[in-house]
Design a protein around this motif. Sequence first.
Motif, PDB file in Angstrom:
ATOM      1  N   ALA A  98      62.001 114.735 -21.556  1.00  0.00           N
ATOM      2  CA  ALA A  98      63.094 115.580 -22.046  1.00  0.00           C
ATOM      3  C   ALA A  98      62.494 116.747 -22.819  1.00  0.00           C
ATOM      4  O   ALA A  98      61.590 116.564 -23.640  1.00  0.00           O
ATOM      5  CB  ALA A  98      64.020 114.770 -22.940  1.00  0.00           C
ATOM      6  N   ILE A  99      63.006 117.942 -22.551  1.00  0.00           N
ATOM      7  CA  ILE A  99      62.484 119.137 -23.214  1.00  0.00           C
ATOM      8  C   ILE A  99      63.637 119.986 -23.725  1.00  0.00           C
ATOM      9  O   ILE A  99      64.772 119.883 -23.253  1.00  0.00           O
ATOM     10  CB  ILE A  99      61.613 119.994 -22.258  1.00  0.00           C
ATOM     11  CG1 ILE A  99      62.403 120.370 -20.989  1.00  0.00           C
ATOM     12  CG2 ILE A  99      60.334 119.244 -21.889  1.00  0.00           C
ATOM     13  CD1 ILE A  99      61.671 121.316 -20.056  1.00  0.00           C
ATOM     14  N   GLU A 100      63.345 120.830 -24.707  1.00  0.00           N
ATOM     15  CA  GLU A 100      64.325 121.804 -25.142  1.00  0.00           C
ATOM     16  C   GLU A 100      64.568 122.787 -23.994  1.00  0.00           C
ATOM     17  O   GLU A 100      63.678 123.006 -23.166  1.00  0.00           O
ATOM     18  CB  GLU A 100      63.822 122.546 -26.379  1.00  0.00           C
ATOM     19  CG  GLU A 100      63.684 121.655 -27.607  1.00  0.00           C
ATOM     20  CD  GLU A 100      63.241 122.427 -28.826  1.00  0.00           C
ATOM     21  OE1 GLU A 100      62.965 123.638 -28.713  1.00  0.00           O
ATOM     22  OE2 GLU A 100      63.171 121.812 -29.908  1.00  0.00           O
ATOM     23  N   PRO A 101      65.771 123.369 -23.899  1.00  0.00           N
ATOM     24  CA  PRO A 101      66.048 124.290 -22.792  1.00  0.00           C
ATOM     25  C   PRO A 101      64.939 125.327 -22.617  1.00  0.00           C
ATOM     26  O   PRO A 101      64.566 126.025 -23.554  1.00  0.00           O
ATOM     27  CB  PRO A 101      67.372 124.932 -23.205  1.00  0.00           C
ATOM     28  CG  PRO A 101      68.055 123.862 -24.002  1.00  0.00           C
ATOM     29  CD  PRO A 101      66.944 123.196 -24.778  1.00  0.00           C
ATOM     30  N   THR A 102      64.406 125.367 -21.399  1.00  0.00           N
ATOM     31  CA  THR A 102      63.201 126.148 -21.107  1.00  0.00           C
ATOM     32  C   THR A 102      63.400 126.945 -19.826  1.00  0.00           C
ATOM     33  O   THR A 102      63.909 126.410 -18.841  1.00  0.00           O
ATOM     34  CB  THR A 102      61.997 125.195 -20.935  1.00  0.00           C
ATOM     35  OG1 THR A 102      61.817 124.444 -22.145  1.00  0.00           O
ATOM     36  CG2 THR A 102      60.729 125.958 -20.614  1.00  0.00           C
ATOM     37  N   PRO A 103      63.010 128.214 -19.806  1.00  0.00           N
ATOM     38  CA  PRO A 103      63.147 129.009 -18.578  1.00  0.00           C
ATOM     39  C   PRO A 103      62.384 128.387 -17.415  1.00  0.00           C
ATOM     40  O   PRO A 103      61.326 127.768 -17.599  1.00  0.00           O
ATOM     41  CB  PRO A 103      62.556 130.370 -18.967  1.00  0.00           C
ATOM     42  CG  PRO A 103      62.704 130.446 -20.444  1.00  0.00           C
ATOM     43  CD  PRO A 103      62.506 129.026 -20.927  1.00  0.00           C
ATOM     44  N   GLU A 104      62.913 128.582 -16.223  1.00  0.00           N
ATOM     45  CA  GLU A 104      62.299 128.025 -15.019  1.00  0.00           C
ATOM     46  C   GLU A 104      60.827 128.410 -14.908  1.00  0.00           C
ATOM     47  O   GLU A 104      59.976 127.559 -14.627  1.00  0.00           O
ATOM     48  CB  GLU A 104      63.057 128.511 -13.784  1.00  0.00           C
ATOM     49  CG  GLU A 104      62.434 128.064 -12.459  1.00  0.00           C
ATOM     50  CD  GLU A 104      63.062 128.733 -11.263  1.00  0.00           C
ATOM     51  OE1 GLU A 104      62.945 128.193 -10.146  1.00  0.00           O
ATOM     52  OE2 GLU A 104      63.682 129.809 -11.434  1.00  0.00           O
ATOM     53  N   ARG A 105      60.506 129.680 -15.107  1.00  0.00           N
ATOM     54  CA  ARG A 105      59.124 130.124 -14.907  1.00  0.00           C
ATOM     55  C   ARG A 105      58.169 129.386 -15.836  1.00  0.00           C
ATOM     56  O   ARG A 105      57.029 129.082 -15.466  1.00  0.00           O
ATOM     57  CB  ARG A 105      59.008 131.634 -15.134  1.00  0.00           C
ATOM     58  CG  ARG A 105      59.314 132.096 -16.546  1.00  0.00           C
ATOM     59  CD  ARG A 105      59.202 133.597 -16.718  1.00  0.00           C
ATOM     60  NE  ARG A 105      59.456 133.997 -18.103  1.00  0.00           N
ATOM     61  CZ  ARG A 105      60.664 134.206 -18.603  1.00  0.00           C
ATOM     62  NH1 ARG A 105      61.725 134.043 -17.831  1.00  0.00           N
ATOM     63  NH2 ARG A 105      60.822 134.555 -19.872  1.00  0.00           N
ATOM     64  N   ASP A 106      58.625 129.069 -17.058  1.00  0.00           N
ATOM     65  CA  ASP A 106      57.750 128.406 -18.024  1.00  0.00           C
ATOM     66  C   ASP A 106      57.531 126.940 -17.673  1.00  0.00           C
ATOM     67  O   ASP A 106      56.398 126.445 -17.757  1.00  0.00           O
ATOM     68  CB  ASP A 106      58.333 128.528 -19.433  1.00  0.00           C
ATOM     69  CG  ASP A 106      58.356 129.962 -19.940  1.00  0.00           C
ATOM     70  OD1 ASP A 106      57.614 130.800 -19.392  1.00  0.00           O
ATOM     71  OD2 ASP A 106      59.130 130.245 -20.882  1.00  0.00           O
ATOM     72  N   ILE A 107      58.602 126.254 -17.275  1.00  0.00           N
ATOM     73  CA  ILE A 107      58.445 124.836 -16.965  1.00  0.00           C
ATOM     74  C   ILE A 107      57.676 124.653 -15.670  1.00  0.00           C
ATOM     75  O   ILE A 107      56.851 123.742 -15.536  1.00  0.00           O
ATOM     76  CB  ILE A 107      59.813 124.114 -16.914  1.00  0.00           C
ATOM     77  CG1 ILE A 107      59.616 122.600 -16.777  1.00  0.00           C
ATOM     78  CG2 ILE A 107      60.685 124.638 -15.806  1.00  0.00           C
ATOM     79  CD1 ILE A 107      58.895 121.955 -17.926  1.00  0.00           C
ATOM     80  N   VAL A 108      57.886 125.546 -14.696  1.00  0.00           N
ATOM     81  CA  VAL A 108      57.121 125.468 -13.449  1.00  0.00           C
ATOM     82  C   VAL A 108      55.649 125.724 -13.719  1.00  0.00           C
ATOM     83  O   VAL A 108      54.769 125.010 -13.204  1.00  0.00           O
ATOM     84  CB  VAL A 108      57.678 126.462 -12.406  1.00  0.00           C
ATOM     85  CG1 VAL A 108      56.720 126.586 -11.226  1.00  0.00           C
ATOM     86  CG2 VAL A 108      59.049 126.011 -11.925  1.00  0.00           C
ATOM     87  N   ALA A 109      55.349 126.720 -14.540  1.00  0.00           N
ATOM     88  CA  ALA A 109      53.952 127.032 -14.852  1.00  0.00           C
ATOM     89  C   ALA A 109      53.287 125.866 -15.583  1.00  0.00           C
ATOM     90  O   ALA A 109      52.138 125.508 -15.283  1.00  0.00           O
ATOM     91  CB  ALA A 109      53.871 128.303 -15.693  1.00  0.00           C
ATOM     92  N   TYR A 110      54.011 125.266 -16.520  1.00  0.00           N
ATOM     93  CA  TYR A 110      53.441 124.131 -17.263  1.00  0.00           C
ATOM     94  C   TYR A 110      53.195 122.946 -16.328  1.00  0.00           C
ATOM     95  O   TYR A 110      52.121 122.326 -16.363  1.00  0.00           O
ATOM     96  CB  TYR A 110      54.384 123.719 -18.393  1.00  0.00           C
ATOM     97  CG  TYR A 110      53.907 122.487 -19.127  1.00  0.00           C
ATOM     98  CD1 TYR A 110      52.965 122.587 -20.149  1.00  0.00           C
ATOM     99  CD2 TYR A 110      54.380 121.219 -18.780  1.00  0.00           C
ATOM    100  CE1 TYR A 110      52.507 121.444 -20.808  1.00  0.00           C
ATOM    101  CE2 TYR A 110      53.934 120.089 -19.430  1.00  0.00           C
ATOM    102  CZ  TYR A 110      52.992 120.207 -20.448  1.00  0.00           C
ATOM    103  OH  TYR A 110      52.539 119.083 -21.096  1.00  0.00           O
TER     104      TYR A 110
END
Length: 293
Positions: free
Chosen positions: A179-191
Amino acid sequence: MPDRIATTVDGRSLTLTHLDKVWWPETGYTKGQALDYYAKVAPVLLPHVAGRAATFIRFPDGVDGGTRFYGKHVPPGAPDWVSTIEVTGRDESRRQVDVDSLAALMWAANLAAIEIHVPQWSSDPDGHDRLVLDLDPGPGAGMTQCREVALQARDLLAADGLTCLAKTSGSKGLHLYAAIEPTPERDIVAYAKALAVRLETEHPDLVVHKMAKSLRADHVFVDWSQNSSAKTTAAPYTLRAQSTPTVSTPVGWDEIDSDAELSFGPDDVLARVERDGDLLAPLLKKKTTGRLP
């Protein structure tokens, strides 16, 4: 059993049909049994799908019937009480079903929606609240290798302050969530991609992060791409259209770090929920929500 049964679920009128139809020929498991499973598992399934745009994989003639529908749009003839979510994609806007009640779940299951898949976001496609890694074993690899990768990924996520939870895919592999705090798609995909690359770098004989089939023999493909806003993952507790009825089942780390059997049918899952509750419940609680580093 009657061919049609009129019933009321949560105050909503439903007509359930063809309950004797065999959906899994290898075991004789019927549509009626599948609907019964969904009705009983609903208290733990619904919190993981409500508020998320559902994708249904429908098998009107059962898993061996040859007819398969992969549907994101609201099916024609849906009752007006079925909740929907408007999704704006790159090429279109569409309405998808929000499986937010027992009535909606039973309506969908009656349409032969054997599998329910949901994205890693709820209200905002660019505000992901879950990270997911799909551990998919290639030829020559299996659950043993998936267990190893899962433990390695759990430790890397923990080092970044993220609590990792696991479930079986209901097929060959494992799904890992945080579970993560709301995160932009580009950031979560990159991570997620960077995490998969790191796993491959540290365990080159075990992990690949690219989808190419030529690379996957004897390895586990860590599919980070399911964090894309356009993609979905099999929901917790959904049935899967395998040769026998299996379920995407939450599991504990003690089970992963052992040789315990990690394939579960509907009856197994109901017994586990009765005994242990929802092992993925922490995914729904703010105290386990982390922030990407």
